[in-house]
Motif scaffolding. Structure first.
Motif, short mmCIF file in Angstrom:
data_model
loop_
_atom_site.label_atom_id
_atom_site.label_comp_id
_atom_site.label_asym_id
_atom_site.label_seq_id
_atom_site.Cartn_x
_atom_site.Cartn_y
_atom_site.Cartn_z
N ALA A 2 -12.70 -9.43 -34.65
CA ALA A 2 -12.94 -10.84 -34.92
C ALA A 2 -13.67 -11.53 -33.77
O ALA A 2 -13.66 -11.08 -32.63
N ARG A 3 -14.29 -12.65 -34.14
CA ARG A 3 -14.81 -13.61 -33.17
C ARG A 3 -13.80 -14.75 -33.11
O ARG A 3 -13.55 -15.39 -34.12
N HIS A 102 -11.53 -7.83 -29.76
CA HIS A 102 -12.07 -9.10 -30.24
C HIS A 102 -12.98 -9.73 -29.19
O HIS A 102 -12.79 -9.53 -27.98
N GLY A 157 -18.56 -10.49 -37.20
CA GLY A 157 -17.11 -10.34 -37.36
C GLY A 157 -16.47 -11.57 -37.95
O GLY A 157 -17.07 -12.66 -37.95
N PRO A 158 -15.25 -11.43 -38.45
CA PRO A 158 -14.52 -12.59 -38.98
C PRO A 158 -14.38 -13.68 -37.91
O PRO A 158 -14.31 -13.37 -36.72
N ARG A 159 -14.32 -14.93 -38.34
CA ARG A 159 -14.28 -16.05 -37.41
C ARG A 159 -12.90 -16.72 -37.45
O ARG A 159 -12.34 -16.96 -38.51
N LEU A 160 -12.37 -17.02 -36.26
CA LEU A 160 -11.12 -17.76 -36.12
C LEU A 160 -11.30 -18.80 -35.03
O LEU A 160 -11.95 -18.53 -34.01
N LEU A 214 -6.26 -11.36 -40.20
CA LEU A 214 -7.35 -10.41 -40.46
C LEU A 214 -6.97 -9.48 -41.61
O LEU A 214 -7.82 -9.10 -42.43
#
Length: 218
Positions: A2-3, A102, A157-160, A214
């Motif tokens: 993730a980012r 990450h 990557g997925p964002r949080l 995630l």
């Protein structure tokens, strides 16, 4: 992987005592009553210009003095690091997230120079792959542009997004990203009044929350 982008003041660090100090130095030079630490926390969140505007309002200082007082305030900001502390569990959580692969970034309304200065002073600057301040772009949070820029700088990557305030909640909502709310920062309203994906009050829980989000997203 993730980012993950973090807000700074009230999220990773309690910087209010240092900001309180420089604000009162400015006010003392004007011969005016000082503000309290509680007022300082209330004024933080929308950047230096808004902080000074709120400070002026609290002491009846006219709008015509904004530019002069803001310049004085910002000039002192780079050295306002000695009373700032990292919230418990932050370093271990960041190190765990990095170890798990990450990429981490900062998106704050604090001007970028004092942002870098305080992170270097606290010796956690190396944990972040990108940093965006309130003056890095022509706009700042809750406009989502700086947050988008931080994510773009981190690649794929997925964002949080992790933050503590109503400003952060609005930013995450406008950016369309999951928002993890740290509830012990500088928020100005109740947790249930703020849009968020998950809330937490202990950074030891953050790596597990990230893993769970995630898995859900996958």
């Amino acid at each position: 992987m993730a980012r993950i982008v973090f807000d700074l003041d009230g999220t990773l660090i309690d910087s209010a005592p240092d900001i309180h100090g420089i604000a009162n130095t400015v006010l003392a030079q004007e011969g005016l009553e000082l503000i309290s630490l509680e007022q300082t926390r209330d004024f933080i969140g929308n950047g230096a210009a808004i902080f000074v505007s709120r400070m002026r309002g609290a002491r009846g200082i006219p709008d015509s003095e904004q530019a002069r007082l803001l310049a004085d305030f910002v000039a002192r900001y780079d050295d306002a690091v000695h009373l700032t502390v990292i919230y418990p569990g932050v370093v271990a959580a960041l190190e765990t997230l990095k170890a798990e692969g990450h990429s981490l970034g900062i998106c704050t309304n604090k001007p970028i120079r004092p942002c870098r200065s305080v992170l270097e002073h606290l010796k956690i600057d190396h944990l972040f792959d990108t940093m965006w301040g309130g003056d890095s772009l022509p706009v700042h949070k809750p406009d989502p542009a700086p947050l988008h820029a931080a994510f773009e700088a981190l690649g794929e990557g997925p964002r949080l997004y992790v933050g503590d305030s109503d400003v952060d909640a609005e930013t995450g909502e406008r950016a369309g990203v999951p928002f993890l709310l740290f509830t012990l920062g500088y928020r100005k309203c109740a947790v249930d009044e703020m849009p968020h994906t998950v809330a937490f009050d202990d950074f030891a829980a953050l790596p597990t929350l990230v893993r769970d989000l995630l898995v859900e997203a996958a």
